[in-house]
Write an enzyme that holds these catalytic residues in place. Sequence first.
Site, PDB file in Angstrom:
ATOM      1  N   ASP A  60      61.580  17.932  21.871  1.00 33.45           N
ATOM      2  CA  ASP A  60      61.162  16.548  22.029  1.00 33.45           C
ATOM      3  C   ASP A  60      62.377  15.673  21.716  1.00 33.45           C
ATOM      4  OD1 ASP A  60      59.351  14.271  22.209  1.00 33.45           O
ATOM      5  OD2 ASP A  60      57.776  15.672  21.610  1.00 33.45           O
TER       6      ASP A  60
ATOM      7  N   HIS B  11      49.162  15.890  22.293  1.00 34.78           N
ATOM      8  CA  HIS B  11      48.935  15.512  20.894  1.00 34.78           C
ATOM      9  C   HIS B  11      48.501  14.055  20.733  1.00 34.78           C
ATOM     10  CE1 HIS B  11      52.841  14.011  21.861  1.00 34.78           C
ATOM     11  NE2 HIS B  11      52.889  13.339  20.730  1.00 34.78           N
ATOM     12  N   ASP B  12      48.540  13.269  21.809  1.00 32.26           N
ATOM     13  CA  ASP B  12      48.111  11.864  21.740  1.00 32.26           C
ATOM     14  C   ASP B  12      46.741  11.648  22.378  1.00 32.26           C
ATOM     15  OD1 ASP B  12      50.549  11.048  20.598  1.00 32.26           O
ATOM     16  OD2 ASP B  12      51.446  10.654  22.561  1.00 32.26           O
TER      17      ASP B  12
HETATM   18  O1  TEU Z   1      53.671   8.182  22.614  1.00 33.92           O
HETATM   19  C1  TEU Z   1      53.792   7.065  23.425  1.00 33.92           C
HETATM   20  C2  TEU Z   1      52.636   6.132  23.521  1.00 33.92           C
HETATM   21  O2  TEU Z   1      52.858   4.960  23.686  1.00 33.92           O
HETATM   22  C3  TEU Z   1      51.226   6.561  23.431  1.00 33.92           C
HETATM   23  O3  TEU Z   1      50.933   7.786  23.905  1.00 33.92           O
HETATM   24  C4  TEU Z   1      50.760   6.267  22.020  1.00 33.92           C
HETATM   25  O4  TEU Z   1      51.094   7.302  21.160  1.00 33.92           O
HETATM   26  C5  TEU Z   1      49.302   5.983  21.918  1.00 33.92           C
HETATM   27  O5  TEU Z   1      48.555   7.125  22.116  1.00 33.92           O
HETATM   28  C6  TEU Z   1      48.878   4.841  22.787  1.00 33.92           C
HETATM   29  O6  TEU Z   1      47.575   4.477  22.487  1.00 33.92           O
HETATM   30  C7  TEU Z   1      54.822   8.794  22.132  1.00 33.92           C
HETATM   31  C8  TEU Z   1      54.444  10.035  21.341  1.00 33.92           C
HETATM   32  O7  TEU Z   1      53.859  10.980  22.205  1.00 33.92           O
HETATM   33  C9  TEU Z   1      53.561   9.641  20.195  1.00 33.92           C
HETATM   34  O8  TEU Z   1      53.066  10.734  19.481  1.00 33.92           O
HETATM   35  C10 TEU Z   1      54.374   8.731  19.302  1.00 33.92           C
HETATM   36  O9  TEU Z   1      53.552   8.230  18.282  1.00 33.92           O
HETATM   37  C11 TEU Z   1      54.989   7.569  20.068  1.00 33.92           C
HETATM   38  O10 TEU Z   1      55.574   7.944  21.308  1.00 33.92           O
HETATM   39  C12 TEU Z   1      56.093   6.952  19.258  1.00 33.92           C
HETATM   40  O11 TEU Z   1      57.167   7.819  19.199  1.00 33.92           O
END
Ligand code: TEU
Length: 556
Positions: free
Chosen positions: A98, A328-329
């Site tokens: 990542d 993971h999001d």
């Molecule tokens: O995520 C980017 C992002 O803007 C979204 O997916 C956010 O995490 C959220 O779910 C919106 O509602 C990336 C990473 O995947 C995430 O885990 C991080 O928290 C974020 O960037 C910051 O680095």
Amino acid sequence: MNEQWWQRAVVYQIYPKSFQDSTGNGIGDIPGITSRLPYLAKLGIDVIWLSPVYQSPMDDNGYDISDYRAIWPGFGTMDDFDEMLETAHSLGIKIVMDLVVNHSSDEHEWFRQSRSSRENPYRDYYYWRDAVDGHAPSNMGGVFGGSIWEWDEPTQQYYLHCFSVKQPDLNWENPRVRDEVFNMMDWWLAKGVDGFRMDVIGMIAKDLSFPSGEPGPTGYAPLYPLIQDERVHPYLQEMRQRVLSKYDTMTVGEVGGATVETAKKYANLDGSELSMVFQFEHVGLTGSPERGKWVTDKPRLVDLKRVFDHWEQGLDGVAWNSLYWDNHDQPRAVSRWANDSAQWRETSAKMLATCLHLMQGTPYIYQGEELGMTNYPWQDMSLINDLEAHDAYRMLTQDCGCSDEEAMAAMREICRDNARTPMQWDAGPQAGFSKSSETWLPVNPNYAEINAAAQVEDPKSVFAHYQGLIALRHQSDLVVHGHFRLLEPESEELFVYERELDGQRMLVVCNFTDHEVAWQVPQEYAGAELVDAACNYEDAPVAGKVRPYEAFALLA
Ligand code: TEU
């Protein structure tokens, strides 16, 4: 056909805190991952996307990096990392890191220097601006709530942070920042890693006028007009020329607002920028201006099909798609897109896999998806760790007038910690994830029924279904390269499509409902061969109907 290795590959995402704990402290680590590599080899995946393992104060679980060339001690040492990489390679598995370079941690040495004085040579590594009439330079709100500007008392200026206050945005306009990032990427590639998943890479270029906008219920204006997506391309081309062109990599950019048109630049098959992007259209089909993504509605199947159709047709032959249900999001795939009840969980999880893995693009499996892991039954906020969820809970209950129960229903449906609970390895204590009962997030109470040990040797398991689909992709040019055509776009129940290559055709049929749907296979497929790996019922499809959550494919 000039095929790239990542076009035939299947990627598996590991979220290190939740994969396997080897030390007994309740947090996953790198030796834990190494110990589970044979499991991934058995599944048959080609590539691991490893969520961040770098040195970090862990404000956002490692998406806030304080040293890009060191490992967070909680995950192990650089020797542990090297051993993991070597073991993975010996099993034929590549590792993609990542790359989180839209922002660093505020504890990174660059930021410590930067904030120390206005004259410091690192000052311009970040965005610093004066107050305007005693206020922040603009009224936009960040992804995790609050203003995107944080006042810094000692030097009397604001700094920009699109995510948490501990994630200041790096200034990509500064050539020295780009040098630092490119050198660091080169260092990891020279070490042998196989590419990068690039965190919010579509956000690295900003509108330097820092505009304000119409405030929403939280008092802040939406963030997206700040992003100047079109100015990202020269940076990525520079990255390609200076770093990536020296190695045979797979790169995937996370691009929130990507459209088919912009993806044709980001992920062009000419190789000028990235291998592919993560687009967000299908995961963003629900939501509201007031509550953002925090609603409990389910996406409509016709909308989902329209999005996939658009991307499959749009990029065919020009650029390359990535395919995912979750990460993971996102909430767990089977809970979000199908049916996680005891009755339908396995059948519908397999149906989802068939539906996604037989499209054109590189499929991503998020850890536990291959077992049919589900969302967690959150009752209150005390067990939830994610900073985004805590901000959202405050926003929902304070700004949007939701009751606690309504806010918790949104958490159960949408919150990121659904995906982050520990991997369920077996029916023993803590699902075999950790020797400690104090795991950093709770183990889902359904681990006795849903776990790897119960599935790996069972030919009827969700795991075996994924295994079959991965193997099919590896040996099928039609699955890798075939053109996509959507059938029955108006059906609210069935997802039906065709793939075609050099006169060979595959029909893929998926029922997204818990009831039988009357439907006739088109005449051209009379006598066609059933694709075993795609089917989720033990007996052959029944003429004239598609059974609940059934998936099958025919080859003609
Ligand atoms: O995520 C980017 C992002 O803007 C979204 O997916 C956010 O995490 C959220 O779910 C919106 O509602 C990336 C990473 O995947 C995430 O885990 C991080 O928290 C974020 O960037 C910051 O680095």
